[in-house]
Design a protein around this motif. Structure first.
Motif, short mmCIF file in Angstrom:
data_model
loop_
_atom_site.label_atom_id
_atom_site.label_comp_id
_atom_site.label_asym_id
_atom_site.label_seq_id
_atom_site.Cartn_x
_atom_site.Cartn_y
_atom_site.Cartn_z
N ASP A 169 -51.49 -22.48 -14.55
CA ASP A 169 -51.25 -23.86 -14.96
C ASP A 169 -49.88 -24.32 -14.48
O ASP A 169 -49.21 -23.62 -13.71
CB ASP A 169 -51.34 -23.97 -16.50
N TYR A 179 -50.06 -28.54 -17.97
CA TYR A 179 -51.17 -29.17 -17.24
C TYR A 179 -52.12 -28.07 -16.78
O TYR A 179 -51.71 -27.13 -16.10
CB TYR A 179 -50.66 -29.94 -16.03
N SER A 180 -53.39 -28.20 -17.15
CA SER A 180 -54.40 -27.21 -16.78
C SER A 180 -55.52 -27.88 -15.99
O SER A 180 -56.13 -28.85 -16.47
CB SER A 180 -55.00 -26.54 -18.03
N TYR A 181 -55.78 -27.36 -14.79
CA TYR A 181 -56.83 -27.94 -13.94
C TYR A 181 -58.13 -27.20 -14.16
O TYR A 181 -58.19 -25.97 -14.09
CB TYR A 181 -56.42 -27.86 -12.47
N ASN A 182 -59.19 -27.95 -14.46
CA ASN A 182 -60.51 -27.38 -14.70
C ASN A 182 -61.33 -27.44 -13.41
O ASN A 182 -61.68 -28.53 -12.94
CB ASN A 182 -61.22 -28.15 -15.82
N GLU A 216 -61.10 -31.91 -13.64
CA GLU A 216 -60.19 -32.71 -14.47
C GLU A 216 -58.94 -31.90 -14.81
O GLU A 216 -58.98 -30.67 -14.84
CB GLU A 216 -60.88 -33.14 -15.76
N THR A 217 -57.87 -32.61 -15.06
CA THR A 217 -56.63 -31.97 -15.49
C THR A 217 -56.41 -32.26 -16.97
O THR A 217 -56.34 -33.42 -17.38
CB THR A 217 -55.43 -32.49 -14.69
N ASN A 218 -56.35 -31.20 -17.77
CA ASN A 218 -56.10 -31.34 -19.21
C ASN A 218 -54.63 -31.12 -19.50
O ASN A 218 -53.96 -30.35 -18.80
CB ASN A 218 -56.95 -30.34 -19.99
N THR A 219 -54.12 -31.78 -20.52
CA THR A 219 -52.72 -31.63 -20.90
C THR A 219 -52.61 -31.18 -22.36
O THR A 219 -53.46 -31.52 -23.18
CB THR A 219 -51.93 -32.94 -20.72
#
Length: 273
Positions: free
Chosen positions: A124, A140-143, A148-151
């Motif tokens: 991340d 920030y995590s990219y799926n 999608e990028t989750n925060t």
């Protein structure tokens, strides 16, 4: 004939120049990365030290007065401890708690992520924001599946890692959000009770009970149907109560299954500060 003798010398000079130019480009790139890494360290280090807990989780716990109600927010990294004194090269190993359940370690590297406002944190990226003097860390995590990028945002619980480990930092914040304070009320027999719960998990005024722990490791127990406080944890006098916090009244129940119908063992009203 003279031209034939001079040709190897010309080729030799050309190759020598080409090799030197390539080395120079590599050195320049490496130096650029080093400079960028140093700049990121200088930027991040004054702000990221300490023990951090997941903001949305604590916010939901505080609003609902129930870790069970907040369980869907307690996923991923819920606690992390960053100590820049442990920096080796451009990296720090960061201990974390996942899902309020298990411990792990992830590497924080002072290398730019997708832009110059983030650094690498495992798979991340980590950034921060400062508002009114308060720092919030952001992961920030990219799926890969959803693209999608989750925060997730994190607030500081304390500066140093507690002796009891990272989970103690989360307990500290939960205690503040739900229980900490002075109470007056009665036990099941009607006897008057004056009790005090503090941020660090100590309690006074409840006979035979000296410490408390609000259960928050609920991901591993999906069948959990009630919020629970464990007193005198890991001692011979350990005692668990289910609890309901309604407005300012804390009700503790012996029975975990019939909290709504049984008479509470303790009914305590929190005093206003």
């Amino acid at each position: 004939m003279k031209r034939i003798f001079y040709l190897p010398l010309i080729i030799s000079i050309f190759l020598s120049c080409k090799s030197t130019t390539g080395d120079s480009d590599q050195d320049t790139t490496a130096a650029g990365r080093l400079d960028q890494s140093q700049d990121l360290m200088h930027q991040f280090k004054p702000l990221i030290n300490g023990l951090w807990v997941k903001k949305d989780y604590i916010k939901k716990v505080k609003k609902s007065k129930s870790p069970l109600e907040a369980v869907e927010k307690g996923v991923g990294i819920t606690v992390m401890y960053i100590d820049t004194a442990q920096l080796k090269g451009d990296s720090i190993m960061v201990p974390v708690v996942l899902n309020n359940h298990e411990g792990a370690n992830t590497a924080l590297r002072f290398q730019a992520g997708k832009n110059t406002t983030t650094v690498e944190l495992g798979n991340d990226e980590l950034s921060y924001k400062v508002k009114n003097g308060d720092t919030t860390l952001i992961i920030y995590s990219y799926n890969e599946k959803t693209k999608e990028t989750n925060t997730a945002q994190y607030i500081k619980a304390m500066q140093n890692k507690p002796a009891g480990g990272l989970a103690q930092g989360m307990s500290f914040m939960i205690n503040q959000a739900i229980l900490s304070g002075d109470y007056e009320g009665t036990d099941a027999s009607g006897k008057k009770i004056l009790a005090k719960f503090d941020d660090n998990g100590n309690v006074t005024g409840l006979p035979g009970l000296t410490t408390y722990f609000v259960q928050n490791d609920l991901i591993a127990d999906p069948q959990h149907s009630h919020d629970e406080i464990i007193f005198n944890l890991n001692t011979e006098g350990q005692k668990a109560y289910s609890f309901i916090f309604n407005k300012r009244t804390l009700n503790l129940y012996d029975s975990a299954d019939k909290t709504q119908s049984n008479k509470p063992s303790f009914s305590l009203k929190k005093k206003r500060e």
